[in-house]
Motif scaffolding. Structure first.
Motif, PDB file in Angstrom:
ATOM      1  N   ILE A  89       0.834  -1.203   0.000  1.00 25.51           N
ATOM      2  CA  ILE A  89       0.000   0.000   0.000  1.00 25.51           C
ATOM      3  C   ILE A  89       0.874   1.260   0.000  1.00 25.51           C
ATOM      4  CG2 ILE A  89      -1.664   1.338   1.350  1.00 25.51           C
ATOM      5  CD1 ILE A  89      -2.924  -1.277   2.221  1.00 25.51           C
ATOM      6  N   GLY A  90       1.909   1.267   0.833  1.00 33.72           N
ATOM      7  CA  GLY A  90       2.768   2.446   0.914  1.00 33.72           C
ATOM      8  C   GLY A  90       3.471   2.738  -0.403  1.00 33.72           C
ATOM      9  N   THR A  91       3.972   1.701  -1.077  1.00 31.93           N
ATOM     10  CA  THR A  91       4.698   1.901  -2.329  1.00 31.93           C
ATOM     11  C   THR A  91       3.777   2.365  -3.445  1.00 31.93           C
ATOM     12  OG1 THR A  91       6.173   0.097  -1.669  1.00 31.93           O
ATOM     13  CG2 THR A  91       6.294   0.835  -3.949  1.00 31.93           C
ATOM     14  N   THR A  92       2.653   1.694  -3.597  1.00 32.21           N
ATOM     15  CA  THR A  92       1.727   2.076  -4.665  1.00 32.21           C
ATOM     16  C   THR A  92       1.114   3.451  -4.410  1.00 32.21           C
ATOM     17  OG1 THR A  92      -0.024   0.811  -3.528  1.00 32.21           O
ATOM     18  CG2 THR A  92       1.172  -0.288  -5.312  1.00 32.21           C
ATOM     19  N   LEU A  93       0.861   3.767  -3.142  1.00 35.18           N
ATOM     20  CA  LEU A  93       0.317   5.089  -2.826  1.00 35.18           C
ATOM     21  C   LEU A  93       1.315   6.185  -3.178  1.00 35.18           C
ATOM     22  CD1 LEU A  93      -1.836   6.918  -1.575  1.00 35.18           C
ATOM     23  CD2 LEU A  93      -0.810   6.479   0.671  1.00 35.18           C
ATOM     24  N   LEU A  94       2.585   5.932  -2.896  1.00 38.61           N
ATOM     25  CA  LEU A  94       3.620   6.920  -3.190  1.00 38.61           C
ATOM     26  C   LEU A  94       3.697   7.208  -4.687  1.00 38.61           C
ATOM     27  CD1 LEU A  94       5.956   8.688  -2.189  1.00 38.61           C
ATOM     28  CD2 LEU A  94       7.466   6.700  -2.444  1.00 38.61           C
ATOM     29  N   ILE A  95       3.758   6.167  -5.503  1.00 38.80           N
ATOM     30  CA  ILE A  95       3.863   6.386  -6.945  1.00 38.80           C
ATOM     31  C   ILE A  95       2.559   6.957  -7.488  1.00 38.80           C
ATOM     32  CG2 ILE A  95       3.104   4.054  -7.614  1.00 38.80           C
ATOM     33  CD1 ILE A  95       5.852   6.156  -9.290  1.00 38.80           C
ATOM     34  N   PHE A  96       1.426   6.594  -6.889  1.00 37.31           N
ATOM     35  CA  PHE A  96       0.137   7.132  -7.315  1.00 37.31           C
ATOM     36  C   PHE A  96       0.100   8.642  -7.093  1.00 37.31           C
ATOM     37  CE2 PHE A  96      -4.380   8.014  -7.161  1.00 37.31           C
ATOM     38  CZ  PHE A  96      -4.912   7.151  -8.108  1.00 37.31           C
ATOM     39  N   LEU A  97       0.556   9.075  -5.916  1.00 38.89           N
ATOM     40  CA  LEU A  97       0.573  10.510  -5.621  1.00 38.89           C
ATOM     41  C   LEU A  97       1.558  11.245  -6.517  1.00 38.89           C
ATOM     42  CD1 LEU A  97       0.448  10.422  -1.702  1.00 38.89           C
ATOM     43  CD2 LEU A  97      -1.406  10.994  -3.290  1.00 38.89           C
ATOM     44  N   MET A  98       2.693  10.606  -6.807  1.00 40.14           N
ATOM     45  CA  MET A  98       3.684  11.243  -7.674  1.00 40.14           C
ATOM     46  C   MET A  98       3.134  11.464  -9.077  1.00 40.14           C
ATOM     47  SD  MET A  98       7.182   9.244  -6.575  1.00 40.14           S
ATOM     48  CE  MET A  98       8.094   9.999  -7.928  1.00 40.14           C
ATOM     49  N   MET A  99       2.325  10.546  -9.556  1.00 41.61           N
ATOM     50  CA  MET A  99       1.819  10.649 -10.921  1.00 41.61           C
ATOM     51  C   MET A  99       0.602  11.563 -11.028  1.00 41.61           C
ATOM     52  SD  MET A  99       3.922   9.062 -12.768  1.00 41.61           S
ATOM     53  CE  MET A  99       2.990   9.431 -14.243  1.00 41.61           C
ATOM     54  N   SER A 154       6.068  10.328 -21.004  1.00 43.55           N
ATOM     55  CA  SER A 154       6.033  11.457 -21.938  1.00 43.55           C
ATOM     56  C   SER A 154       4.612  11.935 -22.179  1.00 43.55           C
ATOM     57  CB  SER A 154       6.696  11.065 -23.261  1.00 43.55           C
ATOM     58  OG  SER A 154       5.993  10.005 -23.885  1.00 43.55           O
ATOM     59  N   ARG A 155       3.633  11.031 -22.073  1.00 45.67           N
ATOM     60  CA  ARG A 155       2.230  11.420 -22.269  1.00 45.67           C
ATOM     61  C   ARG A 155       1.487  11.625 -20.949  1.00 45.67           C
ATOM     62  NH1 ARG A 155       2.175   6.818 -25.866  1.00 45.67           N
ATOM     63  NH2 ARG A 155       0.857   5.801 -24.312  1.00 45.67           N
ATOM     64  N   ARG A 156       2.222  11.484 -19.835  1.00 44.52           N
ATOM     65  CA  ARG A 156       1.627  11.591 -18.496  1.00 44.52           C
ATOM     66  C   ARG A 156       0.477  10.598 -18.327  1.00 44.52           C
ATOM     67  NH1 ARG A 156       2.831  15.121 -14.896  1.00 44.52           N
ATOM     68  NH2 ARG A 156       0.757  14.955 -13.962  1.00 44.52           N
ATOM     69  N   GLU A 157       0.688   9.372 -18.807  1.00 48.06           N
ATOM     70  CA  GLU A 157      -0.293   8.302 -18.623  1.00 48.06           C
ATOM     71  C   GLU A 157      -0.057   7.680 -17.255  1.00 48.06           C
ATOM     72  OE1 GLU A 157      -2.815   7.167 -20.182  1.00 48.06           O
ATOM     73  OE2 GLU A 157      -2.723   7.852 -22.256  1.00 48.06           O
ATOM     74  N   GLY A 158      -0.627   8.287 -16.231  1.00 47.85           N
ATOM     75  CA  GLY A 158      -0.399   7.842 -14.865  1.00 47.85           C
ATOM     76  C   GLY A 158      -0.839   6.413 -14.613  1.00 47.85           C
TER      77      GLY A 158
END
Length: 309
Positions: A17-27, A270-274
């Motif tokens: 949860i912590g890892t996916t949440l971090l990358i989710f917020l970054m994107m 490059s397309r910001r496809e989060g």
């Protein structure tokens, strides 16, 4: 053993949860509108942008978007690409097998060559063979993968003509062999040095002298005593390295034009496809967690003294 596995599985939940949440917020929390970026410099009706955001749930608060993302994972739903309107799972399903093939070849090459070099070097510590292995591995550690990749392209493709400079068929194991060697070079150097150090240290251990004094055959001493104890740190490194090889493939795939997750990540960023980036990271985290659990369980096989509470 069962309690240990159950406890480790529970520990994986907050890590995941912590890892996916971090990358989710970054994107999704960074400045920039992925929907607006689709149209470039074109003028677009704001109502049309709002409609697309509502279609993909981008108009909801970040915490709700993340909850919805987690809720879809058990069904294999990683979201949908905005530009192509294709499910992320379908896009990853085309790219991941290529990277997995590349990683498997690199991993097998690392294990066979790296461990062999380490054993030979460790058994002849201080001799010319040991020095040669240390020099070669030092060169591999010092050289960035993209430099080694271009050197391999120049020598094996342009000078010798053995291979094509870039991969023409990403599903062909033969064409992936050269990129796999480049990908495995750094890991191979670390594995060789780690194996060499472990072998050299254990050769001087008391239990080795005891085994020799008891008159055990040399082959049994090396296989049952020396190798099993020396491989514990190597197995630990190799377990973690599987994930490192997959992430490191991004650079190697770019050099050799391999159509794997490297190109997919680059295009998505490059397309910001989060959704694509988060989906790839999610799969990578699951691979890391699963492999680490397997490595921990292998300790008891290599060293019977290890017991799990």
């Amino acid at each position: 053993m069962g309690r240990y596995v159950a406890r480790r599985l529970l520990q994986m939940i907050p890590v995941f949860i912590g890892t996916t949440l971090l990358i989710f917020l970054m994107m999704y929390a960074l400045p920039g509108d992925p929907v607006r970026a689709l149209y470039g410099e074109q003028s677009v009706d704001p109502s049309q942008i709002a409609s697309i955001k509502a279609e993909y749930g981008l108009d909801k608060p970040l915490w709700q978007q993340y909850i919805n993302y987690l809720a879809g994972l058990p069904q294999g739903d990683f979201g949908t690409q905005i530009a192509s309107r294709r499910p992320v799972a379908e896009v990853m399903g085309e790219a991941f097998p290529v990277t997995v093939r590349l990683t498997i070849i690199a991993f097998v090459f690392t294990v066979l060559v790296g461990v062999s070099m380490g054993i030979i070097s460790g058994m002849r510590a201080g001799k010319k063979t040991d020095t040669s292995v240390l020099v070669v591995t030092l060169l591999l550690i010092s050289m960035p993968s993209f430099v080694l990749g271009f050197l391999f392209q120049w020598f094996f493709a342009m000078q010798l003509g053995w291979v094509t400079p870039t991969v023409q068929d990403s599903m062909n194991f033969g064409q992936l062999f050269l990129p796999a060697i480049v990908l495995a070079s750094l890991s191979l150097a670390y594995v060789a040095r780690l194996t060499r150090t472990s072998i050299a240290e254990n050769l001087r251990a008391d239990y080795m002298r005891t085994a020799v004094a008891k008159g055990l055959p040399r082959r049994r001493i090396i296989s049952m005593h020396l190798m099993r104890n020396s491989m514990i740190p190597v197995v630990t490194f190799l377990g973690i390295d599987i994930g490192n090889l997959m992430t490191g493939a991004i650079v190697t795939e770019g050099i050799f034009n391999v159509q794997g997750i490297g190109k997919l990540v680059y295009d998505a960023l490059s397309r910001r496809e989060g959704a694509t980036v988060v989906g790839i990271v999610t799969v990578m985290v699951l691979i890391y967690l699963f492999v680490n659990l397997i490595v921990d369980l292998l300790y008891a096989v290599l060293d019977p003294r290890i017991r799990y509470a």
